[in-house]
Scaffold this motif. Structure first.
Motif, PDB file in Angstrom:
ATOM      1  N   VAL A 144       0.848  -1.189   0.000  1.00  7.94           N
ATOM      2  CA  VAL A 144       0.000   0.000   0.000  1.00  7.94           C
ATOM      3  C   VAL A 144       0.885   1.241   0.000  1.00  7.94           C
ATOM      4  O   VAL A 144       1.796   1.354   0.811  1.00  7.94           O
ATOM      5  CB  VAL A 144      -0.913   0.012   1.240  1.00  7.94           C
ATOM      6  CG1 VAL A 144      -1.726   1.285   1.291  1.00  7.94           C
ATOM      7  CG2 VAL A 144      -1.797  -1.209   1.240  1.00  7.94           C
ATOM      8  N   ARG A 145       0.642   2.177  -0.901  1.00 10.37           N
ATOM      9  CA  ARG A 145       1.428   3.403  -0.969  1.00 10.37           C
ATOM     10  C   ARG A 145       1.244   4.212   0.306  1.00 10.37           C
ATOM     11  O   ARG A 145       0.145   4.435   0.781  1.00 10.37           O
ATOM     12  CB  ARG A 145       0.990   4.233  -2.178  1.00 10.37           C
ATOM     13  CG  ARG A 145       1.862   5.433  -2.417  1.00 10.37           C
ATOM     14  CD  ARG A 145       1.494   6.077  -3.750  1.00 10.37           C
ATOM     15  NE  ARG A 145       0.128   6.566  -3.740  1.00 10.37           N
ATOM     16  CZ  ARG A 145      -0.206   7.772  -3.298  1.00 10.37           C
ATOM     17  NH1 ARG A 145       0.705   8.577  -2.833  1.00 10.37           N
ATOM     18  NH2 ARG A 145      -1.468   8.167  -3.325  1.00 10.37           N
ATOM     19  N   THR A 146       2.331   4.680   0.882  1.00  7.19           N
ATOM     20  CA  THR A 146       2.283   5.402   2.144  1.00  7.19           C
ATOM     21  C   THR A 146       1.740   6.802   1.945  1.00  7.19           C
ATOM     22  O   THR A 146       2.165   7.529   1.061  1.00  7.19           O
ATOM     23  CB  THR A 146       3.688   5.478   2.774  1.00  7.19           C
ATOM     24  OG1 THR A 146       4.181   4.168   2.953  1.00  7.19           O
ATOM     25  CG2 THR A 146       3.643   6.205   4.109  1.00  7.19           C
ATOM     26  N   LEU A 147       0.791   7.191   2.803  1.00 11.99           N
ATOM     27  CA  LEU A 147       0.265   8.542   2.813  1.00 11.99           C
ATOM     28  C   LEU A 147       0.823   9.268   4.038  1.00 11.99           C
ATOM     29  O   LEU A 147       1.676   8.748   4.757  1.00 11.99           O
ATOM     30  CB  LEU A 147      -1.258   8.520   2.838  1.00 11.99           C
ATOM     31  CG  LEU A 147      -1.896   7.857   1.615  1.00 11.99           C
ATOM     32  CD1 LEU A 147      -3.397   7.786   1.823  1.00 11.99           C
ATOM     33  CD2 LEU A 147      -1.578   8.620   0.347  1.00 11.99           C
ATOM     34  N   ALA A 193      -2.563   5.636   5.864  1.00 11.13           N
ATOM     35  CA  ALA A 193      -3.250   4.744   4.930  1.00 11.13           C
ATOM     36  C   ALA A 193      -2.739   3.329   5.025  1.00 11.13           C
ATOM     37  O   ALA A 193      -3.493   2.368   4.901  1.00 11.13           O
ATOM     38  CB  ALA A 193      -3.082   5.267   3.505  1.00 11.13           C
ATOM     39  N   THR A 194      -1.412   3.164   5.234  1.00 12.13           N
ATOM     40  CA  THR A 194      -0.865   1.812   5.342  1.00 12.13           C
ATOM     41  C   THR A 194      -1.452   1.087   6.535  1.00 12.13           C
ATOM     42  O   THR A 194      -1.844  -0.083   6.455  1.00 12.13           O
ATOM     43  CB  THR A 194       0.669   1.876   5.467  1.00 12.13           C
ATOM     44  OG1 THR A 194       1.192   2.546   4.327  1.00 12.13           O
ATOM     45  CG2 THR A 194       1.268   0.490   5.575  1.00 12.13           C
ATOM     46  N   ALA A 211      -5.065   0.205   5.819  1.00 16.43           N
ATOM     47  CA  ALA A 211      -5.204  -0.899   4.878  1.00 16.43           C
ATOM     48  C   ALA A 211      -5.016  -2.230   5.565  1.00 16.43           C
ATOM     49  O   ALA A 211      -5.672  -3.222   5.235  1.00 16.43           O
ATOM     50  CB  ALA A 211      -4.196  -0.746   3.738  1.00 16.43           C
ATOM     51  N   THR A 259      -9.632   4.441   1.976  1.00 13.06           N
ATOM     52  CA  THR A 259      -8.200   4.179   1.869  1.00 13.06           C
ATOM     53  C   THR A 259      -7.816   3.849   0.435  1.00 13.06           C
ATOM     54  O   THR A 259      -6.785   4.311  -0.069  1.00 13.06           O
ATOM     55  CB  THR A 259      -7.800   3.029   2.810  1.00 13.06           C
ATOM     56  OG1 THR A 259      -8.133   3.374   4.159  1.00 13.06           O
ATOM     57  CG2 THR A 259      -6.313   2.745   2.730  1.00 13.06           C
ATOM     58  N   CYS A 288      -7.589   6.978  -1.463  1.00 14.08           N
ATOM     59  CA  CYS A 288      -6.443   7.777  -1.048  1.00 14.08           C
ATOM     60  C   CYS A 288      -5.111   7.156  -1.452  1.00 14.08           C
ATOM     61  O   CYS A 288      -4.098   7.849  -1.503  1.00 14.08           O
ATOM     62  CB  CYS A 288      -6.476   7.991   0.464  1.00 14.08           C
ATOM     63  SG  CYS A 288      -7.869   8.977   1.046  1.00 14.08           S
ATOM     64  N   ASN A 289      -5.082   5.873  -1.732  1.00 11.79           N
ATOM     65  CA  ASN A 289      -3.844   5.194  -2.128  1.00 11.79           C
ATOM     66  C   ASN A 289      -3.468   5.433  -3.580  1.00 11.79           C
ATOM     67  O   ASN A 289      -2.373   5.084  -4.002  1.00 11.79           O
ATOM     68  CB  ASN A 289      -3.980   3.680  -1.916  1.00 11.79           C
ATOM     69  CG  ASN A 289      -3.830   3.284  -0.465  1.00 11.79           C
ATOM     70  OD1 ASN A 289      -3.397   4.071   0.359  1.00 11.79           O
ATOM     71  ND2 ASN A 289      -4.204   2.047  -0.156  1.00 11.79           N
TER      72      ASN A 289
END
Length: 517
Positions: A7-10, A15-16, A19, A68, A71-72
Motif C-alpha cells: 500500500v502506498r504510504t500517505l 493509509a498503510t 489498509a 483508503t 487515497c492510495n
C-alpha cells in the motif's frame, strides 16, 4: 501464492495502517473489466462512462477501506475498481486523508475524483451510510444495497440521501442496486436517488427503489435547472409517496420501469423539464405523471405505457396530472440507441433483473432476461487471475480435502445446508437464497489446493458466471462459468470461496471438492 501488493504510504503512514486493519486488500491483477456490462442511456453520452476500467482492483470490507483505496491512488483520476463485500456502516467508515482523496466519516465520499468503480461482490450492504458524489466524473456503482440513510435522528449520513450527486457531476452509471428506506421525511429520511447543482449524463438501470417518502429528484429547487440528461430504465419503484422522479429542468428518458403503489404522485415534470416516458407499467398508484406542487409547468412525451388500476385527481391550481388519458405535450430527442421491451412484460422482466444480487441480468429487448457474459481476465501469468473453463473430466486423483473440513457461505436456501457440499453425497446440496451467493470450504490450518471440482445436484438452475477466491488474501484464483473441474496454480490457504455471480434460476451445489493436485 499471490500476495497483496504494498500500500502506498500517505501522510504519517495512516493509509498503510488502515489498509492492514480496516479490510482493504489489493488484488494483484492487471487491467480488468470494471463492471459487468457497459454503461447505456445518457451515461453512454459525453464520452461515455467506464469507471475504473484499466485500473487496479482492490477488495474492501469496510467504509474506511473504500476511502483508503481512493487515497492510495497516484492521483485523484487514477482508475480504480473497488470490490465491496460485507456490511458498510458508521462503525467502520472513517475519514482518510491523502492527496488523491477528500473523504469524511460516516459517508462514502466520492468528492473531487474521477474514474472509479464500486461494485458489490456477494452481499454488499451500506447500512445507514449514504454514497455522496460531488465534483466528480466517470463513476460506476453496481450490485450494492444502500438502506436507511437518515438526515435527522441518529445516525445521519449524506443529508438523508441513499445516493446523492451535486456540484458539477458528470457521467455516472448506477446499475443493479437496491435503494430503500423505512419511511418518509418525518421518520428522518430524504431521497433515494438525488441529483442537483449541475449534474449531467447519468443512468439508473435495473434497480429497486422502495419504502420511502421520496424516490429522488433532478434539481434542488425551481431555479436549479442546470441538471439533466438522465436515463431511468428497468427499475422498480415500490411503496413511494412521490418523486419517482421529480424533474426540475433538463431532459430525462424514462422507459421500461415498473411502478407499484405510488401513493401521492409519480413522475413530476416541472420547471421546464422534458421527459420521454415510454413503455412503463404503472400499477395500483395515484397521479403517476404530471406537474405537481408548483405553477411552473413541465412537459412529457408519452407512448406505450400501461396504467393498471391508476387513479387520477382533478386538475386545479398547482396540481396538474397528465391523466386519465395522458397525451404528449412536447417531443424529446434521444441521442443513443436502445431496445424497448413491451410494457405488458415489464413487471416480469423487472422482477427477474432489478436490484442487487440478482445476477446482473438484463433484458434483451424482447422481454427475455439474459445473464451477462462472465467477466474474465488475461491468463498470461499465474498472477493474472487465470480464466478457467470447468471441464467434465473425471474426479481428480488424490484425497478430497473438503471431507472433514468446514463450510460456510453468504446465504442458504430453505432446506439446504452449507455442510451438504462436504458430505460426499450427490443427493444433498446447498443453494443460495437467490440466484447468486457464496459457498466456502475452510480448514483449521493452511492447506495447499490446486483443483476444485464443482458438482451440481439435479433439478437446480444452471450456474452462470463465478469467481474462485482465496479468502485469506482476497486474490482471485480463477473466473469462468458452469460447473466441473477448475485448475489453478497451487495455493496455500485456510479458506476458499466459490462465488456465483450469475445463474439461471437457483443453482444447487451437491459437492465442492478440493484437491492438492
Amino acid at each position: 501464492m499471490r500476495r497483496p501488493v504494498a500500500v502506498r504510504t500517505l501522510a504519517a503512514g495512516a493509509a498503510t495502517a488502515l489498509a492492514a486493519t480496516m479490510g482493504l486488500t489489493a488484488l494483484a491483477m492487471p487491467a480488468a473489466q470494471a463492471a459487468t456490462g457497459s454503461a447505456n442511456g445518457f451515461a453512454s453520452s459525453n464520452g461515455g462512462t467506464t469507471g475504473g476500467a484499466g485500473g487496479q482492483t482492490v477488495r474492501a470490507t469496510s467504509g474506511t477501506a473504500i476511502h483508503t483505496a481512493l487515497c492510495n491512488r497516484a492521483s485523484s483520476s487514477t482508475p480504480i475498481i473497488i470490490e465491496v463485500s460485507g456490511t458498510i456502516n458508521h462503525g467502520n467508515t472513517a475519514k482518510v486523508s491523502g492527496p488523491s482523496c477528500n473523504t469524511a466519516a460516516g459517508v462514502i465520499e466520492l468528492k473531487q475524483i474521477s474514474n472509479v468503480t464500486i461494485v458489490g461482490v456477494g452481499s454488499a450492504v451500506f447500512d445507514q451510510v449514504g454514497i455522496h458524489i460531488r465534483e466528480a466524473s466517470n463513476i460506476i456503482i453496481q450490485n450494492v444495497t444502500v438502506k436507511n440513510v437518515k438526515k435527522s435522528g441518529s445516525p445521519t449520513s449524506n443529508g438523508g440521501d441513499a445516493i446523492g450527486m451535486e456540484s458539477g457531476v458528470r457521467n455516472v452509471w448506477v446499475d443493479h442496486v437496491t435503494l430503500e428506506a423505512s419511511g418518509g421525511e418525518s421518520e428522518g429520511f430524504d431521497g433515494l436517488f438525488d441529483m442537483k447543482d449541475n449534474t449531467q449524463y447519468v443512468t439508473l438501470s435495473y434497480s429497486i427503489l422502495r419504502n420511502s417518502g421520496r424516490g429522488g429528484l433532478i434539481g434542488s429547487s425551481e431555479s436549479d435547472r442546470s441538471n439533466g440528461f438522465v436515463t431511468f430504465h428497468h427499475n422498480r419503484y415500490e411503496n413511494i409517496d412521490s418523486r419517482a422522479p421529480l424533474l426540475r429542468g433538463g431532459v430525462a428518458h424514462i422507459y421500461n420501469n415498473h411502478y407499484v403503489n405510488l401513493r401521492e404522485s409519480g413522475i413530476n415534470s416541472r420547471a421546464g423539464a422534458k421527459a420521454k416516458v415510454e413503455n412503463n407499467y404503472f400499477e395500483d398508484s395515484k397521479d403517476v405523471l404530471g406537474t405537481f406542487y408548483t405553477d411552473q409547468a413541465g412537459y412529457w412525451q408519452v407512448a406505450g405505457n400501461i396504467f393498471d388500476n391508476v387513479t387520477w385527481s382533478s386538475r386545479s391550481g398547482d396540481n396538474q396530472p397528465a391523466g386519465p388519458n395522458p397525451t404528449s405535450n412536447t417531443t424529446v430527442s434521444i441521442p443513443y440507441s436502445y431496445s424497448l421491451d413491451g410494457a405488458s412484460c415489464v413487471p416480469d422482466v423487472v422482477r427477474q433483473t432489478a436490484g442487487a444480487n440478482t445476477g446482473l441480468r438484463v433484458s434483451n429487448g424482447s422481454c427475455t432476461p439474459q445473464s451477462p457474459p462472465p467477466t474474465t481476465s488475461p491468463t498470461s501469468s499465474p498472477t493474472s487471475n487465470p480464466t478457467s473453463t470447468p471441464t467434465a473430466n473425471p474426479t481428480p486423483g488424490g484425497t478430497n480435502l473438503s471431507l472433514g473440513a468446514g463450510a460456510d457461505g453468504s446465504s442458504k436456501g430453505s432446506g439446504t445446508s452449507y455442510g451438504n457440499v462436504l458430505d460426499g453425497s450427490l443427493s444433498t446440496y446447498w443453494s443460495p437464497s437467490g440466484s447468486t451467493g457464496r459457498i466456502s470450504v475452510k480448514w483449521d490450518s493452511a492447506t495447499t489446493v490446486s483443483k476444485v471440482n464443482v458438482r451440481e445436484a439435479s433439478g437446480g438452475g444452471a450456474i452462470g458466471a463465478w469467481r474462485l477466491v482465496n479468502n485469506d488474501t482476497g486474490a482471485v484464483l480463477a473466473t469462468g462459468s458452469g460447473s466441473g473441474v477448475i485448475s489453478f496454480p497451487s495455493t496455500s490457504l485456510k479458506k476458499i470461496n466459490f462465488e456465483i455471480t450469475s445463474a439461471t434460476g437457483t443453482p444447487r451445489i451437491a459437492e465442492l471438492e478440493t484437491y492438492a493436485g
